[in-house]
Design a protein around this motif. Structure first.
Motif, PDB file in Angstrom:
ATOM      1  N   LEU A  82      -1.265   5.849  54.500  1.00 24.04           N
ATOM      2  CA  LEU A  82      -2.559   6.337  54.312  1.00 24.04           C
ATOM      3  C   LEU A  82      -2.686   7.698  54.948  1.00 24.04           C
ATOM      4  O   LEU A  82      -2.016   7.805  56.101  1.00 24.04           O
ATOM      5  CB  LEU A  82      -3.875   5.665  54.864  1.00 24.04           C
ATOM      6  N   ARG A  83      -3.028   8.781  54.130  1.00 28.47           N
ATOM      7  CA  ARG A  83      -2.908  10.198  54.738  1.00 28.47           C
ATOM      8  C   ARG A  83      -4.494  10.471  54.349  1.00 28.47           C
ATOM      9  O   ARG A  83      -4.965  10.450  53.305  1.00 28.47           O
ATOM     10  CB  ARG A  83      -2.017  11.004  53.765  1.00 28.47           C
ATOM     11  N   VAL A  84      -4.911  11.408  55.465  1.00 25.81           N
ATOM     12  CA  VAL A  84      -6.168  11.995  55.482  1.00 25.81           C
ATOM     13  C   VAL A  84      -6.182  13.314  56.100  1.00 25.81           C
ATOM     14  O   VAL A  84      -5.640  13.612  57.031  1.00 25.81           O
ATOM     15  CB  VAL A  84      -7.239  11.081  56.563  1.00 25.81           C
ATOM     16  N   GLU A  85      -6.734  14.123  54.939  1.00 24.86           N
ATOM     17  CA  GLU A  85      -6.718  15.698  55.247  1.00 24.86           C
ATOM     18  C   GLU A  85      -8.335  15.982  55.364  1.00 24.86           C
ATOM     19  O   GLU A  85      -8.980  15.604  54.628  1.00 24.86           O
ATOM     20  CB  GLU A  85      -6.008  16.400  54.192  1.00 24.86           C
ATOM     21  N   ALA A  86      -8.602  16.593  56.501  1.00 28.00           N
ATOM     22  CA  ALA A  86      -9.950  17.025  56.793  1.00 28.00           C
ATOM     23  C   ALA A  86     -10.106  18.746  56.661  1.00 28.00           C
ATOM     24  O   ALA A  86      -9.372  19.393  57.443  1.00 28.00           O
ATOM     25  CB  ALA A  86     -10.497  16.463  58.033  1.00 28.00           C
ATOM     26  N   GLU A  87     -11.151  19.272  56.125  1.00 29.82           N
ATOM     27  CA  GLU A  87     -11.465  20.544  56.111  1.00 29.82           C
ATOM     28  C   GLU A  87     -13.011  20.627  56.174  1.00 29.82           C
ATOM     29  O   GLU A  87     -13.989  20.432  55.436  1.00 29.82           O
ATOM     30  CB  GLU A  87     -11.122  21.167  54.845  1.00 29.82           C
ATOM     31  N   GLY A  88     -13.478  20.857  57.642  1.00 29.32           N
ATOM     32  CA  GLY A  88     -14.754  20.530  57.858  1.00 29.32           C
ATOM     33  C   GLY A  88     -15.323  19.467  57.625  1.00 29.32           C
ATOM     34  O   GLY A  88     -14.711  18.586  58.170  1.00 29.32           O
ATOM     35  N   HIS A  89     -16.539  19.477  57.088  1.00 35.21           N
ATOM     36  CA  HIS A  89     -16.909  18.004  56.632  1.00 35.21           C
ATOM     37  C   HIS A  89     -16.327  17.308  55.424  1.00 35.21           C
ATOM     38  O   HIS A  89     -16.295  16.100  55.361  1.00 35.21           O
ATOM     39  CB  HIS A  89     -18.529  18.228  56.150  1.00 35.21           C
ATOM     40  N   ARG A  90     -15.372  18.222  54.805  1.00 36.01           N
ATOM     41  CA  ARG A  90     -15.158  17.703  53.513  1.00 36.01           C
ATOM     42  C   ARG A  90     -13.463  16.647  54.116  1.00 36.01           C
ATOM     43  O   ARG A  90     -12.945  17.166  54.818  1.00 36.01           O
ATOM     44  CB  ARG A  90     -14.429  18.742  52.295  1.00 36.01           C
ATOM     45  N   ARG A  91     -13.447  15.603  53.216  1.00 40.74           N
ATOM     46  CA  ARG A  91     -12.023  14.736  53.749  1.00 40.74           C
ATOM     47  C   ARG A  91     -11.461  14.374  52.430  1.00 40.74           C
ATOM     48  O   ARG A  91     -12.144  14.019  51.584  1.00 40.74           O
ATOM     49  CB  ARG A  91     -12.378  13.732  54.716  1.00 40.74           C
ATOM     50  N   VAL A  92     -10.077  14.561  52.227  1.00 42.74           N
ATOM     51  CA  VAL A  92      -9.347  13.717  51.164  1.00 42.74           C
ATOM     52  C   VAL A  92      -8.434  12.629  51.946  1.00 42.74           C
ATOM     53  O   VAL A  92      -7.882  12.892  52.775  1.00 42.74           O
ATOM     54  CB  VAL A  92      -8.539  14.795  50.570  1.00 42.74           C
ATOM     55  N   ILE A  93      -8.710  11.464  51.206  1.00 42.84           N
ATOM     56  CA  ILE A  93      -7.884  10.297  51.567  1.00 42.84           C
ATOM     57  C   ILE A  93      -6.879  10.094  50.287  1.00 42.84           C
ATOM     58  O   ILE A  93      -7.287   9.904  49.163  1.00 42.84           O
ATOM     59  CB  ILE A  93      -8.609   9.164  51.860  1.00 42.84           C
ATOM     60  N   GLU A  94      -5.860   9.764  50.624  1.00 41.99           N
ATOM     61  CA  GLU A  94      -4.592   9.635  49.946  1.00 41.99           C
ATOM     62  C   GLU A  94      -4.048   8.182  50.270  1.00 41.99           C
ATOM     63  O   GLU A  94      -3.613   7.868  51.451  1.00 41.99           O
ATOM     64  CB  GLU A  94      -3.444  10.379  49.496  1.00 41.99           C
ATOM     65  N   LEU A  95      -3.962   7.051  49.426  1.00 41.87           N
ATOM     66  CA  LEU A  95      -3.429   5.828  49.527  1.00 41.87           C
ATOM     67  C   LEU A  95      -2.168   5.296  48.865  1.00 41.87           C
ATOM     68  O   LEU A  95      -2.567   5.782  47.364  1.00 41.87           O
ATOM     69  CB  LEU A  95      -4.497   4.686  49.567  1.00 41.87           C
ATOM     70  N   GLU A  96      -1.028   5.132  49.314  1.00 40.90           N
ATOM     71  CA  GLU A  96      -0.085   4.618  48.574  1.00 40.90           C
ATOM     72  C   GLU A  96      -0.328   3.016  47.975  1.00 40.90           C
ATOM     73  O   GLU A  96      -0.424   2.422  48.928  1.00 40.90           O
ATOM     74  CB  GLU A  96       1.258   4.822  49.121  1.00 40.90           C
ATOM     75  N   GLY A  97      -0.138   3.049  46.894  1.00 43.42           N
ATOM     76  CA  GLY A  97      -0.517   1.547  46.307  1.00 43.42           C
ATOM     77  C   GLY A  97       0.663   0.511  46.398  1.00 43.42           C
ATOM     78  O   GLY A  97       1.786   0.776  46.535  1.00 43.42           O
ATOM     79  N   GLN A  98      -0.118  -0.687  46.058  1.00 42.62           N
ATOM     80  CA  GLN A  98       1.021  -1.695  46.032  1.00 42.62           C
ATOM     81  C   GLN A  98       1.803  -1.794  47.554  1.00 42.62           C
ATOM     82  O   GLN A  98       2.905  -2.137  47.673  1.00 42.62           O
ATOM     83  CB  GLN A  98       1.889  -1.798  44.881  1.00 42.62           C
ATOM     84  N   PRO A  99       1.058  -1.810  48.586  1.00 41.60           N
ATOM     85  CA  PRO A  99       1.856  -1.991  49.780  1.00 41.60           C
ATOM     86  C   PRO A  99       1.930  -3.551  50.183  1.00 41.60           C
ATOM     87  O   PRO A  99       1.169  -4.447  49.473  1.00 41.60           O
ATOM     88  CB  PRO A  99       0.782  -1.509  50.864  1.00 41.60           C
ATOM     89  N   GLU A 100       2.569  -3.884  51.036  1.00 43.93           N
ATOM     90  CA  GLU A 100       2.633  -5.360  51.628  1.00 43.93           C
ATOM     91  C   GLU A 100       1.853  -5.609  52.906  1.00 43.93           C
ATOM     92  O   GLU A 100       2.492  -5.050  54.029  1.00 43.93           O
ATOM     93  CB  GLU A 100       4.171  -5.939  51.690  1.00 43.93           C
ATOM     94  N   LEU A 101       0.554  -5.736  52.814  1.00 42.55           N
ATOM     95  CA  LEU A 101      -0.226  -5.696  54.019  1.00 42.55           C
ATOM     96  C   LEU A 101       0.136  -6.996  54.791  1.00 42.55           C
ATOM     97  O   LEU A 101       0.660  -8.116  54.486  1.00 42.55           O
ATOM     98  CB  LEU A 101      -1.561  -5.850  53.585  1.00 42.55           C
ATOM     99  N   ARG A 102       0.417  -6.852  56.036  1.00 42.44           N
ATOM    100  CA  ARG A 102       0.727  -7.808  57.121  1.00 42.44           C
ATOM    101  C   ARG A 102      -0.591  -7.954  58.057  1.00 42.44           C
ATOM    102  O   ARG A 102      -1.284  -7.384  58.389  1.00 42.44           O
ATOM    103  CB  ARG A 102       1.794  -7.384  57.907  1.00 42.44           C
ATOM    104  N   ALA A 103      -0.471  -9.536  58.176  1.00 37.03           N
ATOM    105  CA  ALA A 103      -1.757 -10.043  59.006  1.00 37.03           C
ATOM    106  C   ALA A 103      -1.785  -9.402  60.490  1.00 37.03           C
ATOM    107  O   ALA A 103      -0.536  -9.167  60.963  1.00 37.03           O
ATOM    108  CB  ALA A 103      -1.643 -11.556  59.019  1.00 37.03           C
ATOM    109  N   ALA A 104      -3.055  -8.892  60.762  1.00 36.36           N
ATOM    110  CA  ALA A 104      -3.005  -8.280  62.065  1.00 36.36           C
ATOM    111  C   ALA A 104      -4.290  -8.828  62.784  1.00 36.36           C
ATOM    112  O   ALA A 104      -5.361  -9.067  62.019  1.00 36.36           O
ATOM    113  CB  ALA A 104      -3.037  -6.939  61.905  1.00 36.36           C
ATOM    114  N   PRO A 105      -4.127  -9.003  64.099  1.00 35.15           N
ATOM    115  CA  PRO A 105      -5.695  -9.603  64.575  1.00 35.15           C
ATOM    116  C   PRO A 105      -6.611  -8.296  64.713  1.00 35.15           C
ATOM    117  O   PRO A 105      -6.127  -7.148  64.949  1.00 35.15           O
ATOM    118  CB  PRO A 105      -5.145  -9.852  66.206  1.00 35.15           C
ATOM    119  N   VAL A 106      -7.954  -8.844  64.589  1.00 30.15           N
ATOM    120  CA  VAL A 106      -9.057  -7.742  64.551  1.00 30.15           C
ATOM    121  C   VAL A 106      -9.892  -8.203  65.542  1.00 30.15           C
ATOM    122  O   VAL A 106     -10.607  -9.351  65.473  1.00 30.15           O
ATOM    123  CB  VAL A 106      -9.563  -8.023  62.964  1.00 30.15           C
ATOM    124  N   VAL A 107     -10.351  -7.377  66.610  1.00 30.40           N
ATOM    125  CA  VAL A 107     -11.458  -7.520  67.388  1.00 30.40           C
ATOM    126  C   VAL A 107     -12.531  -6.658  66.970  1.00 30.40           C
ATOM    127  O   VAL A 107     -12.540  -5.533  66.863  1.00 30.40           O
ATOM    128  CB  VAL A 107     -11.079  -7.118  68.762  1.00 30.40           C
TER     129      VAL A 107
END
Length: 456
Positions: free
Chosen positions: A212-237
């Motif tokens: 994931l890439r995030v670019e911020a210009e002031g309040h504006r933000r652009v998020i880019e996500l590479e599709g079809q990743p293999e997400l791996r289980a991770a603990p969440v607190v």
């Protein structure tokens, strides 16, 4: 079916103690969803076990994930991997949760399945077109009632296309739905938001291994996500929800003699607009023990009784405190001077028309407020609010809790017509507040007509 129960908050003794509040609802929803999309088993601790989140857990089971409650707040999700969700055998009932409904639209859009979403009367009245329109561009099809409202039939795309979407208004739910659909698409999904909204989805995507890439210009933000990743289980607190912490903290600021600490509150800078605003109003609000848990900033927040002053809150702050405006309006009702809350148009499409409901809450308690365009204006002299009214909640848990908080600090008790919906986000709220006061300052009412007289 949820039972309704009227209740009332009564003025009385100061609040004191150190408490925990339920886990963050936004993060709880996402932890279950990303656990279902990951390969392996995700351990979640601190999960909010309110009705909204339990609906998400049930939906993930229906979509093929193994979801198990191990202990209070401790859940285990065995996922199916990105693209691996299965067609549910029955309708998915999302209860009162707009977050769950909109994010699951994104999940379903990227999977070749058919599903029908519904919810309670409140949720069936809320607009879904804001997510179905951009998601349709990936190849999914949505058929619903007028205005795109639930019940909503979803036919997910067999080969979803990546999306390039500019949000017309700031919305973490729409942004998240588009990113969830983009997980199943080949290529880069791009989302541009005019103002930064809560970024729990982006944080969790990284936590589970997405690029994931995030670019911020002031309040504006652009998020880019590479599709079809293999997400791996991770603990969440899951940290304590700052939106839930708002109610005991504001109560402590308003009730003389109070000092309350809420432990382990999420302090993500895109969620702490209320705390910044309260400090501007002169609130004695202190953060201690700041730390990072599960990729999110947390800390212990202490509020002590304070003399508040009116402030002008910019509309750019709305995304970082959109759920806290009703209880902030309650705080403004006890401040000296004029408080102007700008840019509240989004409140009109929450669980209720929350802007109108907030004005009605104040009016029922003898506090005049006006709506000027999308701004809410409250002018007060610093005196205690009269109270004494009955607030119609419109099945909105935050209106109910805000009214009860107002009753704790007003001259006379404040009644609400229904406390049953509080459990959607804050199980145990009434008992916790009574514990802080050392007595039953919030009590049930037989019927919804008159508040009880006297102080318990």
């Amino acid at each position: 079916m949820r039972a309704s129960a009227a209740g009332a908050g009564s003025p009385g003794r100061g609040l004191s103690g150190r408490i925990g509040v339920p886990g963050d609802k936004s993060i709880s929803h996402r932890a279950l969803m990303f656990g279902a999309l990951a390969v392996g088993t995700t351990e979640i601790t601190g999960l909010l076990e309110g009705e909204d989140v339990l609906r998400t857990a049930a939906a993930m089971r229906a979509l093929g994930a193994e979801v198990e409650r191990v202990a209070p707040g401790h859940w285990r999700v065995a996922g199916r991997g990105v693209g691996g969700l299965v067609e549910p055998a029955d309708v998915l009932d999302m209860g009162n949760s707009g977050t769950a409904a909109r994010l699951i639209c994104g999940l379903l859009a990227g999977h070749p399945v058919f599903a029908v979403l519904t919810g309670d009367a409140s949720l069936r009245g809320r607009p879904m077109r804001r997510v179905t329109e951009p998601l349709s561009a990936c190849g999914a099809r949505f058929t619903g009632r007028a205005g795109g409202r639930l019940p909503l039939a979803v036919e997910g795309a067999a080969d979803p296309l990546p999306l390039d979407y500019v949000l017309p208004v700031p919305s973490a739910q729409v942004k998240s739905a588009v990113l969830l659909a983009g997980l199943c698409a080949r290529g880069i999904t791009r989302v541009e938001e005019p103002e930064a909204t809560r970024d729990h989805t982006e944080n969790m995507l990284r936590h589970f291994g997405a690029v994931l890439r995030v670019e911020a210009e002031g309040h504006r933000r652009v998020i880019e996500l590479e599709g079809q990743p293999e997400l791996r289980a991770a603990p969440v607190v899951v940290p304590a929800d700052p939106s839930s912490a708002a109610f005991p903290l504001v109560a402590a600021l308003l009730v003389p003699g109070s000092r309350v600490t809420v432990a382990g509150v999420g302090l993500n800078p895109l969620r702490t607009g209320l705390f910044a605003t309260l400090r501007e109003m002169g609130a004695d609000l202190v953060v201690s023990g700041a730390r990072v848990e599960g990729g999110e900033s947390v800390g212990d927040v202490t509020a002590s009784f304070s003399e508040l002053r009116g402030v002008d809150v910019p509309g750019s702050r709305a995304p970082s405190m959109i759920d806290e405006y009703p209880v902030l309006a309650v705080a403004a009702a006890f401040a000296r001077g004029t408080t102007r809350l700008r840019g509240l148009g989004e409140l009109r499409v929450k669980e209720s028309d929350r802007l109108a409901a907030t004005v009605a809450l104040l009016a029922a308690c003898g506090v005049a407020a006006s709506v000027e365009g999308d701004d809410l204006v409250i002018a007060r002299d610093g005196a205690r609010a009269p109270g004494g009214g009955t607030v119609v909640t419109h099945m909105d848990h935050r209106i109910a809790m805000s009214a009860l908080v107002m009753g704790l600090a007003s001259e006379r008790p404040v009644a609400v017509d229904d406390t049953g919906f509080i459990d959607t986000s804050f199980p145990g709220f009434v008992g916790m507040m009574n514990g802080l006061a050392g007595g039953a300052v919030i009590a049930p009412v037989d019927g919804a007509a008159s508040p009880p007289g006297g102080v318990p």
